[in-house]
Design a protein around this motif. Structure first.
Motif, short mmCIF file in Angstrom:
data_model
loop_
_atom_site.label_atom_id
_atom_site.label_comp_id
_atom_site.label_asym_id
_atom_site.label_seq_id
_atom_site.Cartn_x
_atom_site.Cartn_y
_atom_site.Cartn_z
N SER A 106 0.86 -1.18 0.00
CA SER A 106 0.00 0.00 0.00
C SER A 106 0.89 1.23 0.00
N VAL A 107 0.41 2.27 -0.60
CA VAL A 107 1.13 3.56 -0.58
C VAL A 107 0.46 4.44 0.46
N GLU A 108 1.17 4.78 1.51
CA GLU A 108 0.63 5.58 2.60
C GLU A 108 0.86 7.08 2.40
N TRP A 109 1.77 7.40 1.52
CA TRP A 109 2.09 8.82 1.25
C TRP A 109 2.86 8.89 -0.04
N ALA A 110 2.54 9.86 -0.87
CA ALA A 110 3.25 10.03 -2.14
C ALA A 110 3.37 11.52 -2.44
N LEU A 126 5.82 20.58 3.51
CA LEU A 126 6.26 20.37 2.13
C LEU A 126 6.93 21.63 1.62
N PRO A 127 7.98 21.49 0.83
CA PRO A 127 8.63 22.67 0.25
C PRO A 127 7.79 23.26 -0.87
N HIS A 128 8.09 24.48 -1.24
CA HIS A 128 7.37 25.15 -2.32
C HIS A 128 7.48 24.33 -3.60
N GLY A 129 6.36 24.15 -4.28
CA GLY A 129 6.34 23.42 -5.54
C GLY A 129 6.02 21.95 -5.43
N ALA A 130 6.13 21.39 -4.23
CA ALA A 130 5.83 19.96 -4.04
C ALA A 130 4.33 19.75 -3.91
N TYR A 131 3.84 18.59 -4.30
CA TYR A 131 2.42 18.29 -4.22
C TYR A 131 2.21 16.82 -3.87
N VAL A 132 1.08 16.54 -3.23
CA VAL A 132 0.79 15.20 -2.71
C VAL A 132 -0.17 14.48 -3.66
N ALA A 137 -5.61 4.76 0.03
CA ALA A 137 -6.95 5.00 0.55
C ALA A 137 -7.69 6.05 -0.29
N GLY A 138 -7.02 6.53 -1.34
CA GLY A 138 -7.63 7.54 -2.20
C GLY A 138 -7.55 8.94 -1.65
N LYS A 139 -6.73 9.13 -0.60
CA LYS A 139 -6.60 10.45 0.01
C LYS A 139 -5.26 11.08 -0.33
N HIS A 140 -5.25 12.40 -0.43
CA HIS A 140 -4.02 13.13 -0.71
C HIS A 140 -3.42 13.56 0.63
N SER A 141 -2.92 12.60 1.36
CA SER A 141 -2.40 12.88 2.70
C SER A 141 -1.45 11.77 3.13
N TYR A 142 -0.77 12.00 4.24
CA TYR A 142 0.12 11.03 4.87
C TYR A 142 -0.60 10.35 6.01
N SER A 143 -0.41 9.05 6.17
CA SER A 143 -0.95 8.38 7.34
C SER A 143 -0.27 7.03 7.54
N ILE A 144 0.24 6.83 8.75
CA ILE A 144 0.73 5.52 9.17
C ILE A 144 -0.16 5.09 10.32
N CYS A 145 -0.99 4.08 10.09
CA CYS A 145 -2.00 3.71 11.07
C CYS A 145 -2.37 2.23 10.92
N ARG A 166 7.69 13.81 -16.23
CA ARG A 166 7.11 14.72 -15.24
C ARG A 166 5.94 14.00 -14.57
N VAL A 167 5.88 14.10 -13.26
CA VAL A 167 4.76 13.49 -12.52
C VAL A 167 3.61 14.48 -12.49
N GLY A 168 2.46 14.10 -13.06
CA GLY A 168 1.31 14.99 -13.08
C GLY A 168 0.79 15.29 -11.68
N ARG A 169 0.18 16.44 -11.51
CA ARG A 169 -0.27 16.86 -10.18
C ARG A 169 -1.35 15.95 -9.61
N ASN A 170 -2.19 15.42 -10.45
CA ASN A 170 -3.27 14.55 -9.98
C ASN A 170 -2.85 13.09 -10.09
N PHE A 171 -1.66 12.77 -9.55
CA PHE A 171 -1.13 11.43 -9.74
C PHE A 171 -1.59 10.46 -8.66
N VAL A 172 -1.51 9.18 -9.00
CA VAL A 172 -1.85 8.09 -8.08
C VAL A 172 -0.54 7.44 -7.63
N GLY A 173 -0.31 7.42 -6.33
CA GLY A 173 0.96 6.94 -5.81
C GLY A 173 1.32 5.54 -6.26
#
Length: 202
Positions: A106-110, A126-132, A137-145, A166-173
């Motif tokens: 599973s990808v917990e954060w990307a 996150l630094p300027h220009g970075a995106y999640v 789980a289909g969420k744009h967030s970090y979680s270890i649980c 280039r990794v598109g902004r609406n990417f799937v981890g």
């Protein structure tokens, strides 16, 4: 896991929280990277040192899980290959499956879009220009649980994305993970680094 490969690394969203590792190439990439190698594309990818000052003894502090603030720990990495367009960071959950010797992934954060001139990430920022991107789980967030009483392995991974991609902004981890860790593919990362840590909820 099926990946559609394009020069811009843009994939449609996939369903399901886990992708079973039936793909030998992906399993090889994960296991080799965890041992400090460059990963599945080890013949071409440059090793990148990846560490966290907060993770000692390979145990993730509760602060960086759902038992604490559930934010990403500080991360530091070394030199990246010349010609890197951006860096991608992922946290990959490895869950033993009923089938001996295999894991659910599973990808917990990307995170993508990280400036290759940077060499650290502050906790929970996150630094300027970075995106999640979307985690499993289909969420744009970090979680270890993990479930209570379960000791789960997590692989922190950094990838060097070459200038031609280039990794598109609406990417799937999960899709980007499969592409960047592929062997001898046009989407393969030019550099990789990783470390594995565990967390068990009580």
């Amino acid at each position: 896991m099926v990946c559609q490969r394009t020069p811009h690394l843009r994939w449609a969203r996939t369903r399901g929280p886990l992708a079973a590792i039936s793909c030998a190439a992906l399993l090889l990439a994960l296991s080799l990277a965890g041992c400090g190698s460059a990963g599945g594309n080890s013949s071409a990818a440059t090793p990148i040192t990846l560490t966290s000052s907060a993770i000692r003894g390979k145990v993730i502090p509760a602060l960086y899980t759902c038992d604490g603030k559930n934010v990403a720990p500080p991360l530091e990495w070394g030199a990246v290959p010349t010609g890197t367009r951006e860096l991608a960071l992922l946290v990959i959950g490895l869950t033993p499956s009923a089938e001996s010797g295999s894991y659910g992934v599973s990808v917990e954060w990307a995170v993508a879009g990280i400036n290759p001139a940077l060499h650290r990430l502050d906790p929970g920022r996150l630094p300027h220009g970075a995106y999640v991107g979307a985690n499993s789980a289909g969420k744009h967030s970090y979680s270890i649980c993990p479930h209570r009483g379960v000791s789960e392995r997590y692989q922190f991974q950094v990838y060097s994305v070459p200038a031609r991609l280039r990794v598109g902004r609406n990417f799937v981890g999960m899709s980007v993970l499969g592409a960047l860790s592929a062997q001898n593919a046009t989407t393969s990362a030019t550099g990789q680094g990783a470390f594995v840590a565990i967390y068990e909820r009580h």
